[in-house]
Design a protein around this motif. Structure first.
Motif, PDB file in Angstrom:
ATOM      1  N   VAL A  32       0.853  -1.193   0.000  1.00  0.00           N
ATOM      2  CA  VAL A  32       0.000   0.000   0.000  1.00  0.00           C
ATOM      3  C   VAL A  32       0.891   1.247   0.000  1.00  0.00           C
ATOM      4  N   LYS A  34      -0.344   4.486  -0.643  1.00  0.00           N
ATOM      5  CA  LYS A  34      -1.136   5.727  -0.580  1.00  0.00           C
ATOM      6  C   LYS A  34      -0.403   6.770   0.276  1.00  0.00           C
ATOM      7  N   TYR A  38       3.032   6.551   2.756  1.00  0.00           N
ATOM      8  CA  TYR A  38       3.048   6.913   4.169  1.00  0.00           C
ATOM      9  C   TYR A  38       4.243   7.847   4.465  1.00  0.00           C
ATOM     10  N   LEU A  79      -7.950   2.054  -3.842  1.00  0.00           N
ATOM     11  CA  LEU A  79      -8.684   1.575  -2.664  1.00  0.00           C
ATOM     12  C   LEU A  79     -10.000   2.308  -2.449  1.00  0.00           C
ATOM     13  N   LYS A 124     -16.015  -4.574  -2.531  1.00  0.00           N
ATOM     14  CA  LYS A 124     -15.767  -4.440  -1.090  1.00  0.00           C
ATOM     15  C   LYS A 124     -17.052  -4.602  -0.294  1.00  0.00           C
ATOM     16  N   HIS A 160     -12.480  -5.143   5.033  1.00  0.00           N
ATOM     17  CA  HIS A 160     -11.440  -4.441   5.787  1.00  0.00           C
ATOM     18  C   HIS A 160     -11.756  -4.554   7.275  1.00  0.00           C
ATOM     19  N   ASN A 194      -5.185  -6.273   6.269  1.00  0.00           N
ATOM     20  CA  ASN A 194      -4.221  -5.177   6.310  1.00  0.00           C
ATOM     21  C   ASN A 194      -3.009  -5.691   7.094  1.00  0.00           C
ATOM     22  N   SER A 195      -2.091  -4.814   7.465  1.00  0.00           N
ATOM     23  CA  SER A 195      -0.886  -5.265   8.175  1.00  0.00           C
ATOM     24  C   SER A 195      -1.224  -6.028   9.450  1.00  0.00           C
ATOM     25  N   ARG A 210      -3.108  -6.755   1.909  1.00  0.00           N
ATOM     26  CA  ARG A 210      -2.881  -5.341   1.560  1.00  0.00           C
ATOM     27  C   ARG A 210      -2.128  -4.710   2.730  1.00  0.00           C
ATOM     28  N   ALA A 211      -0.810  -4.646   2.624  1.00  0.00           N
ATOM     29  CA  ALA A 211      -0.011  -4.204   3.767  1.00  0.00           C
ATOM     30  C   ALA A 211       0.539  -2.809   3.555  1.00  0.00           C
ATOM     31  N   GLY A 212       0.338  -1.962   4.558  1.00  0.00           N
ATOM     32  CA  GLY A 212       0.884  -0.610   4.539  1.00  0.00           C
ATOM     33  C   GLY A 212       1.865  -0.426   5.682  1.00  0.00           C
ATOM     34  N   ILE A 213       1.353  -0.102   6.856  1.00  0.00           N
ATOM     35  CA  ILE A 213       2.198   0.365   7.958  1.00  0.00           C
ATOM     36  C   ILE A 213       3.339  -0.606   8.293  1.00  0.00           C
ATOM     37  N   TYR A 340       1.002   6.022  11.820  1.00  0.00           N
ATOM     38  CA  TYR A 340       0.551   6.363  10.470  1.00  0.00           C
ATOM     39  C   TYR A 340       0.553   7.878  10.270  1.00  0.00           C
TER      40      TYR A 340
HETATM   41  C1  PLP Z   1      -4.746   1.800   4.021  1.00  0.00           C
HETATM   42  C2  PLP Z   1      -5.408   0.489   3.767  1.00  0.00           C
HETATM   43  C3  PLP Z   1      -4.729  -0.718   3.982  1.00  0.00           C
HETATM   44  C4  PLP Z   1      -3.357  -0.768   4.626  1.00  0.00           C
HETATM   45  O1  PLP Z   1      -3.512  -0.697   6.021  1.00  0.00           O
HETATM   46  P1  PLP Z   1      -2.268  -0.864   7.024  1.00  0.00           P
HETATM   47  O2  PLP Z   1      -2.907  -0.874   8.352  1.00  0.00           O
HETATM   48  O3  PLP Z   1      -1.403   0.327   6.811  1.00  0.00           O
HETATM   49  O4  PLP Z   1      -1.587  -2.131   6.658  1.00  0.00           O
HETATM   50  C5  PLP Z   1      -5.365  -1.891   3.617  1.00  0.00           C
HETATM   51  N1  PLP Z   1      -6.606  -1.886   3.095  1.00  0.00           N
HETATM   52  C6  PLP Z   1      -7.297  -0.748   2.897  1.00  0.00           C
HETATM   53  C7  PLP Z   1      -8.678  -0.813   2.334  1.00  0.00           C
HETATM   54  C8  PLP Z   1      -6.734   0.472   3.237  1.00  0.00           C
HETATM   55  O5  PLP Z   1      -7.428   1.597   3.061  1.00  0.00           O
END
Ligand code: PLP
Length: 359
Positions: A32, A34, A38, A79, A124, A160, A194-195, A210-213, A340
């Motif tokens: 991720v 966006k 980060y 997203l 979704k 989510h 997510n993470s 879907r990994a971000g943080i 974040y």
């Molecule tokens: C931002 C987001 C993520 C990533 O989330 P993290 O907690 O940063 O891993 C995954 N899915 C969706 C829909 C998001 O908006």
């Protein structure tokens, strides 16, 4: 000397985290990116991660177009999906994958004149977060309508989690159950984690994470211990120093009052650079590799740290605001926010990559 403040981005740590997350998840990984990854720089991170993940996700069209313009050809998921028909056309033209999470987006696709089988859609569902997504009882009908659209080439089912970072809370297993029941038998790959979901809820792992943080090395689970490496080091230097006598107050509001002779270092970074003003006296910082604390109010362009116990430190000493020595989660906690927000608020300081990746 130029102002000695910067955000160092360690792309090897980013790759390490991506490999670790993909390995743990087992399935495929969307990184991720966006909010400019980060705060880490989306184009540079995309290039660094090309071999380590299976695609990228951003929030909205302009973020995706910027990555395409930077030469990123990998799958890119929006997203938030698209906001109007023009965005849908642009997304299709760029081969972007789009989330569809409400009725108006579904109608846009139904009424668009797009080439056959040109869209990859992620449908979704709201499994309990109650923010975005089709209700469980609507998801079958939405799925059927999308399958009836000639433009839709593939459908992925996603949801989510609201509380995946709370390992002792039963909200996540409940969301999982709602999702399973509502989507039983529907065709398509699945994506839930997510993470925090990926790290804390093995039973929620599906085709795509879907990994971000966690990619950026901030562990979303309190206590952590997952072997993630911090990617960003926010750092500066001491550029002046002074002694405070007992009873003297420091900075705006006089919030810190010395009770003993106190040696104060002035550091060239402040809230206009993204260091949180809400972080009170006592927030950890590292000076020349040794942990100490902030003192008094953070100002716009500078802040003050305690050098009393660090006789070798002084003008020119390196100060780590967060990074390998100072956990960004702890700074966030002191400031009443989350990692974040701190990471994506970093601004004004130059970003320097620990290898020559960015153009
Ligand atoms: C931002 C987001 C993520 C990533 O989330 P993290 O907690 O940063 O891993 C995954 N899915 C969706 C829909 C998001 O908006």
């Amino acid at each position: 000397m130029t102002r000695p403040s910067e955000a160092r981005i360690d792309l090897d740590a980013l790759r390490h985290n991506a490999a670790l997350l993909r390995e743990r998840h087992g399935g495929r990984l969307l990184a991720v990116l966006k909010a400019d990854a980060y705060g880490h720089g989306a184009a540079a991170c995309a290039r660094a991660l090309q071999e380590r993940c299976d695609g990228f996700a951003v929030a909205f069209l302009d973020e995706a177009l910027a990555l395409r313009a930077a030469g990123v050809r990998a799958p890119l998921l929006l997203l938030e999906g698209v906001f109007d028909a023009a965005e849908l056309d642009a997304a299709a033209a760029q081969g972007l994958w789009i989330v569809v999470h409400h009725e108006a987006q579904l109608r846009l696709i139904e009424s668009a004149a797009l080439p056959p089988a040109s869209l990859a859609v992620w449908l979704k569902m709201d499994s309990g977060m109650h923010r975005a997504g089709f209700a469980p009882e609507q998801v079958r009908a939405a799925h059927a309508r999308l399958r009836a659209c000639g433009a839709v080439a593939s459908l992925t089912l996603m949801s989510h989690f609201a509380r995946a970072d709370e390992p002792d809370c039963d909200a996540t297993p409940r969301q999982l159950q709602v999702f399973e029941e509502a989507t039983a038998g529907l065709a398509g790959e699945r994506s839930l984690c997510n993470s925090a979901g990926l790290l804390a809820w093995p039973q929620a792992r599906r085709d795509w994470a879907r990994a971000g943080i966690a990619l950026y090395g901030a562990d979303p689970i309190p206590g952590g211990g997952h072997g993630l490496r911090p990617v960003m080091t926010l750092q500066s230097r001491v550029f002046a120093e002074r002694w405070l006598a007992p009873g003297e107050a420091l900075g705006y509001g006089g919030l810190f009052v010395a009770s003993a002779p106190t040696r104060v270092g002035l550091v060239a970074i402040g809230y206009a650079d993204g260091y949180p003003r809400a972080a009170a006296t006592g927030t950890p910082v590292a000076v020349d590799g040794r942990l100490t604390r902030t003192l008094g109010r953070v100002s716009m362009d500078m802040m003050t740290v305690d050098l009393t116990g660090l006789p070798d430190a002084g003008i020119g000493s390196r100060v780590e605001l967060w990074g390998p020595q100072v956990d960004v989660n702890e700074v966030a906690r002191r400031a009443g926010t989350i990692a974040y927000e701190l990471l994506c608020n970093v601004k004004r300081v130059p970003r320097r990559y620990a290898e020559a990746a960015p153009a």
